[in-house]
Scaffold this active site. Structure first.
Site, PDB file in Angstrom:
ATOM      1  N   GLY B  50       3.000  -0.031   6.928  1.00  0.00           N
ATOM      2  CA  GLY B  50       1.593   0.338   6.889  1.00  0.00           C
ATOM      3  C   GLY B  50       1.074  -0.389   5.679  1.00  0.00           C
ATOM      4  N   CYS B  51      -0.182  -0.735   5.689  1.00  0.00           N
ATOM      5  CA  CYS B  51      -0.700  -1.626   4.653  1.00  0.00           C
ATOM      6  C   CYS B  51      -0.730  -0.955   3.280  1.00  0.00           C
ATOM      7  CB  CYS B  51      -2.082  -2.077   5.077  1.00  0.00           C
ATOM      8  SG  CYS B  51      -2.863  -3.231   3.980  1.00  0.00           S
ATOM      9  N   GLN B  52      -0.865   0.356   3.231  1.00  0.00           N
ATOM     10  CA  GLN B  52      -1.208   1.008   1.971  1.00  0.00           C
ATOM     11  C   GLN B  52      -0.033   1.681   1.259  1.00  0.00           C
ATOM     12  OE1 GLN B  52      -4.929   2.090   1.064  1.00  0.00           O
ATOM     13  NE2 GLN B  52      -5.219   0.053   1.862  1.00  0.00           N
ATOM     14  N   SER B  53       0.542   2.727   1.873  1.00  0.00           N
ATOM     15  CA  SER B  53       1.662   3.382   1.211  1.00  0.00           C
ATOM     16  C   SER B  53       2.925   3.072   1.993  1.00  0.00           C
ATOM     17  CB  SER B  53       1.437   4.893   1.152  1.00  0.00           C
ATOM     18  OG  SER B  53       1.178   5.399   2.436  1.00  0.00           O
ATOM     19  N   ARG B 117      -5.491   0.244   9.420  1.00  0.00           N
ATOM     20  CA  ARG B 117      -4.439  -0.391   8.655  1.00  0.00           C
ATOM     21  C   ARG B 117      -4.047   0.459   7.452  1.00  0.00           C
ATOM     22  NH1 ARG B 117      -6.654  -6.157   7.122  1.00  0.00           N
ATOM     23  NH2 ARG B 117      -8.512  -4.982   6.675  1.00  0.00           N
TER      24      ARG B 117
END
Lengths: 410, 142
Positions: B50-53, B117
């Site tokens: 996943g793009c964030q965490s 995202r």
């Protein structure tokens, strides 16, 4: 204290209908302007008016509407040309946005001028859109990608750049303003260094055109790409300035429609620039929106825009630095109103999620600059990117939101 | 408890909070009790992109039952990982394959399952289902 009156800002905010909406019942604080800026009524109206009253295909018909649409369309090309001070409006090509403009040059320029063993120089600061097209061009031609490093403050290391330049260098591609850190690169100096040995410079101006006046002749760059949606215009339209001397020599990017001169099954000849690079029916409605955005910015004036953004940048930087545990990522001497930061011990995703519920829209993550984040040894940041319609009161709300995040995750 | 019973229980737990901040507080608390993945299992193969965490999810199949462990570098993501594990861990492949996955809607955390995202949670649910499906196929073939 800023010299700009509150009435002035209030009246400017009234031009942007979205700014009066609420998020989770709280007034929207929009600090994601580097991702996309909001649109003033004049832009929204220009698009709607085009479809309601003026819609026709351009450059085709003898009929009234088609000629009117063509005139209006070409008039925006002139506006863009004047806005960036191009040598002629033939040097302005409409694209879907900065990314498409980069792809256009990476394909068409490299097809003609890049050979095996040659080098292309980009920088660590670049958005993925200004890395990948060059990387793929290098792979196709067995050329090499070279990378300008950044200093710990987030400035390009120009001494290192000087050492990368050599007779194998075929083009330098750098951003005007870093979307992740806000650094304003010294494009004029980079151009001077590259031109000294005859190397052209491509500038990714996605963040450049919204924060201050751009004069491509003064910068001296060979190409300059931009997106309308980051300068208060519509999504899906943008453009490329390219020096005619280069554009004339480059291969077309896409084929068909507008870019054709004569077609037989034996041989096709292409239209002149800029049409050579505009295949298919263009996005006329959004070009009208772009024209309205340029008129709006011209009327507002860069004096107001830059004064307000510098005030917000300085105020927000000072307020953030006053909070314990906040680390600002990117402290270049010349910065646009973009601030990346981290809160000690709190993941940016956690912070951003809570801030969103407080009505504060910031961007979290790598900002499409994974090589830069790797270089800085982090996975991402929180980013507050401000525009002239933001206020000091909104910065205060950002600060309050950070304090609540700190309490929640303590 | 069946999967449906756990989901009903979770909805009840979250419904006691009117304030979104209390909901997140509870989620953050939960994040601290997630059955943590063994450090040796924090591999790229177990990393859910996943793009964030970053989220790691590992599964173990024992006597017809699947057990999940997870970890994330973000606390809220960890809390949601814990919710998913509470719902799905300790069940048979068939139960997991057939289970509905829309319950995060009902506890007011819908935005965490939107296909953006921004986080790997949708991928996490997909991955849980995929593990279950793979074990189910393996059961049938053995």
């Amino acid at each position: 204290m800023s010299e700009i009156s509150e009435e002035k800002i209030r009246s400017v905010r009234n031009d942007f209908p979205i700014l009066s909406r609420t998020i989770y019942g709280k007034p929207l604080v929009y600090f994601d302007n580097a991702a996309t800026t909001q649109k003033p009524n004049v832009v929204i109206d220009a698009i709607s008016n085009y479809y309601r009253n003026d819609n026709a295909n351009v450059h085709r018909g003898v009929h009234y509407l088609s000629q009117q649409a063509t005139g209006a369309f070409e008039n925006v090309r002139k506006k863009v040309s004047t806005f960036v001070n191009a040598g002629s409006s033939d040097e302005i090509i409409f694209t879907r946005g900065a990314t498409e403009a980069i792809n256009l040059v990476a394909c068409s320029y490299c097809e003609t001028f890049l050979n095996a063993g040659d080098e292309i120089i980009v920088s660590v600061l670049e958005h993925h859109s200004n890395i990948v097209p060059w990387q793929v061009a290098c792979e196709r031609k067995s050329a090499h990608l070279k990378v300008i490093p950044v200093t710990p403050d987030g400035d390009l290391d120009l001494e290192a750049f000087g050492k990368l330049l050599n007779d194998r260098t075929k083009i330098v591609a750098i951003s005007h303003i870093s979307n992740a850190l806000g650094t304003i690169n010294d494009v004029a100096e980079i151009v001077k260094m590259a031109h000294n040995i005859g190397v052209p410079v491509f500038v990714d101006g996605a963040q450049g055109l919204s924060h201050g006046p751009v004069d491509v002749q003064k910068l001296g760059c060979d190409f300059y790409a931009f997106s309308a949606h980051k300068m208060y215009g519509p999504m899906g339209i943008g453009g490329l300035f390219g020096k005619s001397s280069w554009l004339e020599k480059m291969q077309p990017y896409q084929l068909g429609g507008e870019m054709i001169d004569r077609v037989t099954f034996e041989k096709t000849t292409y239209n002149e620039i800029p049409y050579k690079f505009e295949a298919g029916t263009p996005n006329v409605a959004d070009v009208m929106g772009l024209g309205a955005a340029i008129d709006y910015l011209n009327e507002l004036g860069w004096d107001f825009i830059t004064a307000q953004e510098i005030d917000l940048l300085e105020y927000a930087t000072a307020q953030l630095q006053a909070i314990e545990g906040i680390k600002i990522i990117g402290m270049a001497a010349h910065k646009a109103a973009i601030i990346s930061f981290l809160i000690d011990g709190i993941h940016f995703f956690d912070a951003g999620t809570i801030m969103d519920h407080l009505g504060v829209a910031v961007r979290t993550g790598s900002h499409c600059t994974q090589p830069l984040m790797n270089n800085l040894g982090i996975n991402g940041t929180l980013r507050a990117s401000m525009a002239f319609y933001n206020t000091r009161q909104e910065v205060d709300k950002l600060i309050d939101a950070i304090q609540r995040v700190k309490t929640l995750f303590a | 408890m069946t999967i449906t019973e756990t989901i009903d229980q979770l909805i009840k737990e979250f419904n006691q909070f009117d304030d979104w901040m209390d909901k997140y507080n509870y989620l953050i608390e939960m994040g601290r009790s997630v059955p943590l993945i063994d450090d040796t299992q924090k591999t790229d193969a177990n990393l859910i992109t996943g793009c964030q965490s970053r989220v790691w999810l590992s599964s173990e199949y024992k006597d017809g039952i699947i057990y999940f462990t997870a970890d994330s570098d973000a606390v809220i993501t960890k809390g949601i990982a814990y919710l998913l594990i509470r719902v799905f861990s300790g069940h048979t492949p068939a139960e997991i394959v057939d289970a509905e996955t829309t319950f995060l809607d009902k506890i007011g955390l819908k935005e965490h399952l939107s296909p953006t995202r921004s986080n790997g949670l949708l991928s996490m649910v997909k991955q849980i289902k995929l593990y279950a499906f793979a074990y189910q196929v393996r059961e049938k073939n053995s």
